[in-house]
Scaffold this motif. Sequence first.
Motif, PDB file in Angstrom:
ATOM      1  N   ILE A 192      31.455  30.066  65.590  1.00  0.00           N
ATOM      2  CA  ILE A 192      30.287  30.163  64.727  1.00  0.00           C
ATOM      3  C   ILE A 192      30.626  29.741  63.300  1.00  0.00           C
ATOM      4  CG2 ILE A 192      28.541  31.714  63.793  1.00  0.00           C
ATOM      5  CD1 ILE A 192      29.074  33.535  66.188  1.00  0.00           C
ATOM      6  N   ALA A 193      31.750  30.238  62.767  1.00  0.00           N
ATOM      7  CA  ALA A 193      32.047  29.988  61.364  1.00  0.00           C
ATOM      8  C   ALA A 193      33.545  29.958  61.120  1.00  0.00           C
ATOM      9  CB  ALA A 193      31.409  31.069  60.488  1.00  0.00           C
ATOM     10  N   ILE A 194      33.962  29.007  60.290  1.00  0.00           N
ATOM     11  CA  ILE A 194      35.328  28.946  59.789  1.00  0.00           C
ATOM     12  C   ILE A 194      35.236  28.784  58.283  1.00  0.00           C
ATOM     13  CG2 ILE A 194      37.536  27.744  59.847  1.00  0.00           C
ATOM     14  CD1 ILE A 194      36.784  26.606  62.546  1.00  0.00           C
ATOM     15  N   ASP A 195      35.776  29.717  57.530  1.00  0.00           N
ATOM     16  CA  ASP A 195      35.752  29.642  56.069  1.00  0.00           C
ATOM     17  C   ASP A 195      37.183  29.578  55.562  1.00  0.00           C
ATOM     18  OD1 ASP A 195      35.341  29.797  53.373  1.00  0.00           O
ATOM     19  OD2 ASP A 195      34.710  31.888  53.360  1.00  0.00           O
ATOM     20  N   LEU A 196      37.558  28.426  55.020  1.00  0.00           N
ATOM     21  CA  LEU A 196      38.900  28.225  54.447  1.00  0.00           C
ATOM     22  C   LEU A 196      38.813  27.918  52.961  1.00  0.00           C
ATOM     23  CD1 LEU A 196      40.350  25.915  57.266  1.00  0.00           C
ATOM     24  CD2 LEU A 196      40.419  28.401  57.130  1.00  0.00           C
ATOM     25  N   SER A 197      37.673  28.197  52.355  1.00  0.00           N
ATOM     26  CA  SER A 197      37.436  27.800  50.966  1.00  0.00           C
ATOM     27  C   SER A 197      38.326  28.564  49.990  1.00  0.00           C
ATOM     28  CB  SER A 197      35.971  28.042  50.607  1.00  0.00           C
ATOM     29  OG  SER A 197      35.636  29.412  50.758  1.00  0.00           O
ATOM     30  N   SER A 198      38.519  27.962  48.817  1.00  0.00           N
ATOM     31  CA  SER A 198      39.246  28.598  47.705  1.00  0.00           C
ATOM     32  C   SER A 198      40.636  29.062  48.113  1.00  0.00           C
ATOM     33  CB  SER A 198      38.429  29.775  47.134  1.00  0.00           C
ATOM     34  OG  SER A 198      37.186  29.334  46.648  1.00  0.00           O
ATOM     35  N   ASN A 199      41.401  28.146  48.737  1.00  0.00           N
ATOM     36  CA  ASN A 199      42.809  28.362  49.024  1.00  0.00           C
ATOM     37  C   ASN A 199      43.598  27.190  48.448  1.00  0.00           C
ATOM     38  OD1 ASN A 199      43.312  30.866  50.803  1.00  0.00           O
ATOM     39  ND2 ASN A 199      41.499  29.970  51.766  1.00  0.00           N
TER      40      ASN A 199
END
Length: 337
Positions: free
Chosen positions: A318-325
């Motif tokens: 459904i969702a993969i959030d890898l932001s702000s790394n």
Amino acid sequence: MNLTNLLSLELYDNNLRGEIPHSLFTLENLTELSLDNNLLEGQLDLDMFLKLKMLAFLGLSFNKLSLLTGKDTSNVTLPPLEGLSLASCNLVEFPPFIRELDQLGILDAENNDLKSIPSWMWRQRNLESLFAAGNSLTGKISPLICNLKSLVILDFSNNNLSGAIPSCLGSFSHSLQALMLQGNKLGGHIPQTYAAGSNLMTIDFSNNTLKGKLPRALVNCKSLEFLDVSHNRINDSFPYWLSTLPELKVVLLGSNEFHGAIMCPTRSSNISRLQYEKNTVQFSNQDVFDQIFYSFTISNKGVVMNYENLQQDFYSMIAIDLSSNKLFGEIPNVLGN
């Protein structure tokens, strides 16, 4: 009308107003009383409900009530309560009679003004669901919580808890399915041990100050569907090994210190055949506490996306959030497939 033999009274989800009539306390055979989600008001002593000696479930959540927690009941014969729904009842402490309820399986005390968890709570060996989200809980989570071997759902989210997460929480019970500690001030490392055969389906440690690496032992959680560790201080390489979890659907790693390239396994992933099931805790053929495990928010640089109560059947991520790394390199083709 003679209601003395009435066993169940369900009036939840209406617009009932006024005070709870005292005539209810004369229904001596009542086993289930559900008044949740109304507009009932007034100040009421919880000890009044203890007169109902057959009562197994009591639901008073989300009204306009102010409940008094009552006096010491150690020498009083209590009803065989198995479920207590006391969310948003203006409680400032857990009712002391709870310590004497040997059969209590469900306790919902979310959205009150509770400051602490009493030590006797850790002796409730039959407790399966403990909801205390949205209170004013402070201090550390006692490691004695791991005495609750029957726990299925633990929700301490959105409080002011601090200190480390007890290391035993990942492996103390095969029954635990949902572990929700988001929105606190918890620090230190995420528990590193997760026993083989774990039934954990939801882990939410987001919005704390956790550091260190993402535990590799999470690969033992073969039932894991939802993992949120966003908005912490986790410093680790991209956790490609999460692809070995066959049921995983939501991975939220944003706003941490993940670094390096986004690597994917060379063998075909299990992601394409993931399945989703809605999970409920049932009481007397009624979904008393209906847990939708897929409600979450992704926020990045002022852009907020809310995903609420996703109910249809999902067969893929459904969702993969890898932001702000600090990830770099190419975006793998598998993310487009």
